[in-house]
Design a protein around this motif. Structure first.
Motif, short mmCIF file in Angstrom:
data_model
loop_
_atom_site.label_atom_id
_atom_site.label_comp_id
_atom_site.label_asym_id
_atom_site.label_seq_id
_atom_site.Cartn_x
_atom_site.Cartn_y
_atom_site.Cartn_z
N GLU A 130 -30.49 0.94 10.52
CA GLU A 130 -29.21 2.08 11.07
C GLU A 130 -28.44 1.87 11.82
N GLY A 131 -28.47 1.07 12.45
CA GLY A 131 -27.55 0.57 13.07
C GLY A 131 -27.02 -0.36 12.24
N LYS A 132 -26.80 -1.22 11.18
CA LYS A 132 -25.84 -1.85 10.60
C LYS A 132 -25.45 -0.72 10.10
N ARG A 133 -25.95 0.15 9.57
CA ARG A 133 -24.55 1.37 8.52
C ARG A 133 -24.24 2.14 8.88
N PHE A 134 -24.48 1.91 10.50
CA PHE A 134 -23.23 2.84 11.00
C PHE A 134 -22.41 1.99 11.30
N ALA A 135 -22.42 0.99 11.72
CA ALA A 135 -21.68 0.35 12.21
C ALA A 135 -20.93 -0.24 10.87
N GLU A 136 -21.17 -0.22 9.36
CA GLU A 136 -20.42 -0.37 8.38
C GLU A 136 -19.98 1.18 8.35
N ALA A 137 -20.41 2.17 8.27
CA ALA A 137 -19.40 3.61 7.74
C ALA A 137 -18.27 4.06 8.99
N VAL A 138 -18.52 3.41 10.57
CA VAL A 138 -17.29 3.26 11.41
C VAL A 138 -16.04 2.36 10.73
N PHE A 139 -16.74 0.73 10.39
CA PHE A 139 -15.72 0.39 10.17
C PHE A 139 -15.24 0.34 8.83
N ALA A 140 -15.44 1.05 7.73
CA ALA A 140 -15.35 1.78 6.39
C ALA A 140 -14.25 2.85 6.58
N LEU A 141 -14.36 3.58 7.67
CA LEU A 141 -13.27 4.93 7.68
C LEU A 141 -12.44 4.20 9.07
N GLN A 142 -12.73 3.66 9.26
CA GLN A 142 -11.53 3.48 10.20
C GLN A 142 -10.37 2.18 9.60
N LYS A 143 -10.96 2.02 8.52
CA LYS A 143 -9.94 1.19 7.72
C LYS A 143 -9.76 1.74 6.60
N ALA A 144 -10.42 2.81 6.14
CA ALA A 144 -9.59 3.78 4.98
C ALA A 144 -8.42 4.06 5.73
N LEU A 145 -8.81 4.62 7.05
CA LEU A 145 -7.06 5.86 7.57
C LEU A 145 -6.72 4.50 7.68
N GLU A 146 -6.60 3.89 8.04
CA GLU A 146 -5.47 2.72 8.44
C GLU A 146 -4.22 2.51 7.58
N GLU A 147 -5.15 2.41 6.39
CA GLU A 147 -4.47 1.34 5.54
C GLU A 147 -3.41 2.73 4.55
N LYS A 148 -4.28 3.71 4.37
CA LYS A 148 -3.89 5.49 3.90
C LYS A 148 -2.53 4.85 5.21
N GLN A 149 -2.44 5.21 6.42
CA GLN A 149 -1.33 5.67 6.74
C GLN A 149 -0.26 4.60 6.58
N ARG A 150 -1.00 3.38 6.05
CA ARG A 150 0.54 1.84 6.22
C ARG A 150 1.28 2.11 4.78
N SER A 151 -0.03 3.26 3.97
CA SER A 151 0.61 3.08 2.17
C SER A 151 1.44 4.61 2.36
N VAL A 152 1.04 4.94 3.16
CA VAL A 152 2.73 6.02 3.19
C VAL A 152 3.30 6.07 3.49
N GLU A 153 3.77 5.14 4.83
CA GLU A 153 4.59 4.39 5.88
C GLU A 153 5.34 3.48 5.11
N HIS A 154 4.87 2.87 3.69
CA HIS A 154 5.49 1.99 3.33
C HIS A 154 6.22 2.77 2.36
N GLY A 155 6.25 4.12 1.75
CA GLY A 155 6.79 4.48 1.10
C GLY A 155 8.62 4.28 0.99
N PRO A 156 9.76 4.78 1.65
CA PRO A 156 10.84 5.50 1.96
C PRO A 156 11.25 3.70 2.38
N LEU A 157 10.29 3.00 2.53
CA LEU A 157 10.78 1.97 3.17
C LEU A 157 10.95 1.22 1.74
N LEU A 158 10.14 1.51 0.73
CA LEU A 158 10.63 0.95 -0.64
C LEU A 158 11.83 1.04 -1.27
N GLN A 159 12.22 2.14 -0.81
CA GLN A 159 13.26 2.92 -1.48
C GLN A 159 14.02 2.06 -0.75
#
Length: 341
Positions: free
Chosen positions: A54-83
């Motif tokens: 359970e501890g392992k599943r909890f840590a993996e979920a926290v990591f996955a959620l944080q990573k997804a949020l950070e990657e999404k933020q970066r993907s949004v920020e790159h848009g104007p820079l590409l243009q």
């Protein structure tokens, strides 16, 4: 709707916190899966009653959620820079997600597109050097490593069907070489000169490396990694390796060739064989153009063949790009080096 955390704070229990981002339905569903695991297991984890699993599943979920949020933020920020990059360099000099799709049949999700790591000042400085901005990937649409061999398997049928000749001339001598069968480009945006650097022909490998170092030194906004690469390739080091590379003794020149290729200035600012193949195929599929505008010129890469020589790639006419290997002390009027950043 999924939301992002405040800067520097990890996601808390339950649904992702505030800050709207443009999530798709599938992305939303996946985030909720992670958030639900966190919410269900947090009391047991914080109370010290969770099992190891359970501890392992909890840590993996926290990591996955944080990573997804950070990657999404970066993907949004790159848009104007590409243009912005297209506005600065010209659309014909920017090869992004659309070029990846056209060449490699792979649709990139927003979170798979890294942010462009260059400032406006750096992009403007690339104009005078006739540089193009290329998004490299290292996996095909099926998740296989995008090696030189795999690139040929993907692109050659397209060229044959269109009557455009060959991507590669003859792979016989290097068919089992790791630089062809296992190596890939780094998955990142890269600025690279369309042409060989001026005055880079008729130089041996060490002198080309010095030219790369001096070219990098003149660029705007050097990163610490770039400064480190410049410092590592100091005159004394290059002079020593140049002398060793000129030896007729294999036990001396081969290690010197390996040491030269391994210098950060060459690993980070000289193209690899997969890089050259990737750029060449992208030009062919998106602009019907070939490496160095079909001139009989060669780019000396940072790859070393199994016999110790250093690999060069070029002469990319309709018969296909030609690959050969040269001693580090060799030089030729048709062999130079491109500059990557």
């Amino acid at each position: 709707m999924p939301r992002r955390p405040s800067p520097g704070r990890p996601p808390q229990e339950g649904r992702p916190p505030s800050g709207e981002l443009p999530w798709t339905a599938s992305e939303t569903e996946q985030l909720h899966v992670h958030a639900d695991v966190i919410q269900a297991l947090r009391p047991r984890v914080e109370g010290g009653t969770a099992t190891n699993e359970e501890g392992k599943r909890f840590a993996e979920a926290v990591f996955a959620l944080q990573k997804a949020l950070e990657e999404k933020q970066r993907s949004v920020e790159h848009g104007p820079l590409l243009q912005e990059a297209r506005d600065i360099l010209g659309a014909d000099n920017v090869f992004g997600p659309e070029a990846v799709k056209a060449t490699w049949d792979r649709d990139l999700a927003p979170h798979e597109i890294p942010p462009i790591p260059y400032t406006r000042e750096q992009l403007e400085g690339a104009i005078s050097m006739n540089m193009m901005l290329v998004l490299h990937i290292n996996r095909d649409a099926q998740g296989n490593p995008l090696t030189g061999k795999r690139m040929n398997e993907i692109v050659q049928p397209k060229l044959t069907a269109a009557g455009k000749g060959k991507l590669l001339y003859d792979t016989d001598w290097y068919a089992q070489e790791p630089f062809y069968t296992t190596a890939t480009s780094k998955p990142e945006w890269t600025l690279v000169t369309r042409d060989l650097l001026p005055n880079s022909t008729n130089l041996n490998y060490a002198d080309q490396t010095k030219l790369l170092r001096d070219t990098l030194s003149a660029q705007l906004g050097l990163t610490q990694a770039e400064k480190d690469a410049i410092a590592e390739a100091d005159d004394a080091t290059l002079a020593r390796l140049k002398q060793d590379a000129s030896s007729n003794d294999e036990s001396i020149w081969k290690p010197a060739a390996q040491a030269l290729a391994a210098l950060k200035i060459n690993q980070n600012h000289r193209r690899s064989l997969p890089d050259v193949f990737f750029d060449h195929a992208t030009l062919l599929e998106t602009q019907d153009a070939r490496l160095f505008n079909v001139q009989a010129l060669y780019d000396w890469t940072n790859d070393q063949s199994s016999d110790g020589n250093l690999v060069r790639v070029g002469s990319a006419d309709s018969r296909g790009v030609y690959v050969s290997r040269w001693n580090p002390e060799d030089r030729s009027g048709d062999m130079g080096v491109s500059f990557s950043r």
